[in-house]
Design a protein around this motif. Structure first.
Motif: not given
Length: 313
Positions: A80, A86, A91
């Motif tokens: 994340r 990410r 995430p």
């Protein structure tokens, strides 16, 4: 679809699709695993039926995918934070951590049992150990606890050609060990070159990469040292049953290029690197991918020539 969160970051919304579950398996990493495992199997001295070869590689690939899913489950908090990770399924909010864990465990069991049945028990046990090493030893322990994470953890990515060899022969030999060492010694300079220009990601995520714990100067020194240490293993494989004059020529050229790139990285400072946006480091990182691919392609070429009574020593 995508939304902007409170931190101004792009996040995806909606239901997970088939592609999101495939992404959990880290297909890029899987492709390298499949290729090196296939080479290890094809260059072994014991021929296998094409269907059996396909079956073994399939279950090795499933094992690699299982490792990827379990790694994403465990590293969701890190993913994340890091820019390059990410948007991974967990995430991004597309796949629940529990789903990734369940998928990883299920595929691990299937891959290990089926490889043992398709090839031999030794291959199944080695695949089980490889998954355990990557998920538990590397992901859960080394990655967050020591700057030697990528050095020791690199063994996980080095097992596939040995796995292929064991599928065919049921045992380990010097050739399998040298293929293992080629990847094992290649991994640190490969990833440290990446870490030099992705350092902020590792720092923000709290991952003790060498660039974070000891600085970029030390990392540059280590890249050169490990690249020098890699060369003897790469060349030594050329004098075994899987090598030959073509492999040695390819290896000599590639190692000269890798050494030159490592030397260029070593002699630079951060002022120079930042001025050209780490162009040299990025170029060496890309070359390192070609380095590994062409070494194993040369193994494959030597094996093909030997099947026609050509090549080898």
């Amino acid at each position: 679809m995508s939304d902007i969160n409170a931190n101004g970051e792009m996040t995806r919304t909606g239901e997970a699709g088939f592609g999101d579950y495939v992404a959990l398996l880290k297909p890029r990493v899987m492709s390298l695993v499949v290729f090196t495992a296939l080479v290890g199997l094809l260059v072994a001295p014991v021929p296998m039926h094409p269907f059996l070869t396909f079956t073994c590689v399939l279950f090795i690939a499933l094992g690699a995918g299982a490792s990827g899913a379990l790694n994403m489950w465990w590293d969701a908090d890190i993913d994340r934070v890091m820019r390059r990770t990410r948007n991974r399924p967990i995430p991004a909010g597309l796949v629940e951590p529990g789903e990734a864990l369940g998928l990883g465990l299920a595929l691990s069991g299937i891959a290990v049992v089926m490889l043992a049945l398709a090839a031999n028990v030794a291959a199944g046990l080695l695949l089980a150990f490889t998954i355990f090493f990557y998920v538990v030893i590397y992901s859960m322990w080394l990655k967050r606890s020591t700057p030697q994470n990528i050095v020791i953890g690199g063994a996980a990515g080095a097992f596939p050609p040995m796995l292929g060899w064991v599928c065919a022969t049921g045992s380990v030999s010097v050739e399998a060990v040298l293929m293992f060492m080629l990847i094992f010694m290649w991994t640190p300079p490969h990833f440290w070159a990446l870490a030099l220009f992705m350092n902020n990601d590792y720092k923000d995520a709290g991952v003790p990469m060498l660039t974070v714990t000891h600085g970029k100067r030390v990392t540059r020194n280590h890249i050169l040292i490990y690249t020098i240490a890699l060369v003897p293993f790469a060349l030594a494989a050329g004098f075994t049953s899987i090598g030959g004059p073509i492999y040695l020529l390819v290896s000599a050229v590639l190692n000269a290029g890798f050494l030159y790139g490592a030397w260029k990285i070593w002699r630079r400072d951060e002022v120079q690197a930042e001025a050209d946006h780490y162009a040299t480091e990025k170029a060496v990182f890309k070359f390192s991918l070609l380095y590994l691919f062409l070494h194993f392609s040369a193994f494959l070429l030597e094996a093909a020539l030997k099947s026609f009574g050509l090549g080898g020593w």
